[in-house]
Design an enzyme around this catalytic site. Structure first.
Site, mmCIF file in Angstrom:
data_model
loop_
_atom_site.group_PDB
_atom_site.id
_atom_site.type_symbol
_atom_site.label_atom_id
_atom_site.label_comp_id
_atom_site.label_asym_id
_atom_site.label_seq_id
_atom_site.Cartn_x
_atom_site.Cartn_y
_atom_site.Cartn_z
ATOM 1 N N CYS A 57 0.882 -1.281 -0.126
ATOM 2 C CA CYS A 57 0.162 0.058 0.064
ATOM 3 C C CYS A 57 0.822 1.282 0.086
ATOM 4 O O CYS A 57 1.643 1.486 -0.978
ATOM 5 C CB CYS A 57 -0.965 0.022 1.123
ATOM 6 S SG CYS A 57 -2.333 1.048 0.853
ATOM 7 N N HIS A 81 -3.441 -5.452 1.766
ATOM 8 C CA HIS A 81 -2.737 -5.668 3.294
ATOM 9 C C HIS A 81 -2.594 -6.937 3.502
ATOM 10 O O HIS A 81 -3.395 -7.402 4.343
ATOM 11 C CB HIS A 81 -3.277 -4.807 4.364
ATOM 12 C CG HIS A 81 -3.110 -3.438 4.187
ATOM 13 N ND1 HIS A 81 -2.143 -2.699 5.100
ATOM 14 C CD2 HIS A 81 -3.756 -2.296 3.178
ATOM 15 C CE1 HIS A 81 -1.722 -1.537 4.768
ATOM 16 N NE2 HIS A 81 -3.092 -1.178 3.852
ATOM 17 N N GLU A 135 -0.803 -8.351 5.669
ATOM 18 C CA GLU A 135 -0.465 -8.860 7.138
ATOM 19 C C GLU A 135 -1.784 -8.807 7.834
ATOM 20 O O GLU A 135 -1.766 -8.885 8.933
ATOM 21 C CB GLU A 135 0.640 -7.730 7.507
ATOM 22 C CG GLU A 135 0.038 -6.318 7.919
ATOM 23 C CD GLU A 135 -0.324 -5.440 6.503
ATOM 24 O OE1 GLU A 135 -0.433 -5.925 5.337
ATOM 25 O OE2 GLU A 135 -0.741 -4.029 6.939
HETATM 26 N N1 GLN Z 1 -3.843 6.149 1.224
HETATM 27 C C1 GLN Z 1 -2.373 5.987 1.850
HETATM 28 C C2 GLN Z 1 -1.262 6.720 0.963
HETATM 29 O O1 GLN Z 1 -1.501 7.166 -0.172
HETATM 30 C C3 GLN Z 1 -1.977 4.432 1.653
HETATM 31 C C4 GLN Z 1 -2.980 3.491 2.600
HETATM 32 C C5 GLN Z 1 -2.310 2.425 3.182
HETATM 33 O O2 GLN Z 1 -1.162 2.272 3.119
HETATM 34 N N2 GLN Z 1 -3.191 1.634 3.781
HETATM 35 O O3 GLN Z 1 -0.195 6.901 1.629
#
Ligand code: GLN
Length: 187
Positions: free
Chosen positions: A79, A170, A172
């Site tokens: 992410c 995610h 994890e």
């Molecule tokens: N939206 C977040 C970002 O742009 C990332 C979200 C996440 O890591 N769950 O940094």
């Protein structure tokens, strides 16, 4: 060689990665400064807030150190960690590490729904994977040698290039350790 995996712990959702690695019987170290990388043979960049993560990486010298590290060792980005691995990001506040050649679009899935769980198809396993998406980014403009490892709604949500992997969901946050195991098995 004993495998010790570093988990970047400046900010964000790092502790759950330690738990996933423990479930797999793999040792880990929380990484907050460059010297801590020395014991590690792989690194996880967790989810969190990529604008903050970008600033903190620059402030403590980890930006350059991780670029060097990634020349030799595998990196997994989740992410916000995926956003940091990109070569380009649609937000100029972020200086990505450019470990893999693609463009990340922040909060792509967040516009429709803040967070959701979806069954996705992995290209390395027959069983579907229940993937949690939290304000997830989109992966665009992939260079030719990048492999799409999972898709959702015909869009890449997990990619791999050499020993590096990155995903917009995610792994994890589930008890399903197949994603971490897949990456570690490539070492
Ligand atoms: N939206 C977040 C970002 O742009 C990332 C979200 C996440 O890591 N769950 O940094």
């Amino acid at each position: 060689m004993k495998i010790i995996i570093g988990v970047l712990a400046l900010q964000g959702a790092y502790q759950k990665h330690v738990d996933s690695l423990t479930m797999l019987g793999v040792e880990s170290r929380l990484i907050r400064k460059t010297s801590e990388l020395e014991q590690c043979c792989a690194l996880i960049l967790p989810g969190g807030e990529s604008t903050t993560m970008s600033l903190l990486l620059q402030e403590n010298g980890l930006h350059e150190a991780i670029k060097q590290f990634a020349n030799e060792y595998p990196v997994m980005g989740v992410c916000a960690g995926l956003i940091m691995m990109a070569s380009e990001v649609d937000d100029e506040r972020i200086t990505p590490l450019a470990l893999v050649q693609f463009k990340a679009l922040r909060n792509f899935y967040g516009r429709q729904l803040h967070s959701f769980t979806a069954d996705i198809k992995l290209n390395f396993d027959d069983d579907t994977y229940r993937a949690p998406f939290i304000r997830a980014p989109d992966i665009e403009e992939l260079s030719g040698d990048i492999q799409t490892l999972a898709s959702y709604n015909d869009k890449a949500v997990m990619i791999g290039q050499g020993k590096h992997i990155a995903m917009s969901f995610h792994p994890e946050l589930t008890d399903d350790t197949r994603i971490h195991a897949y990456w570690i098995n490539q070492f």
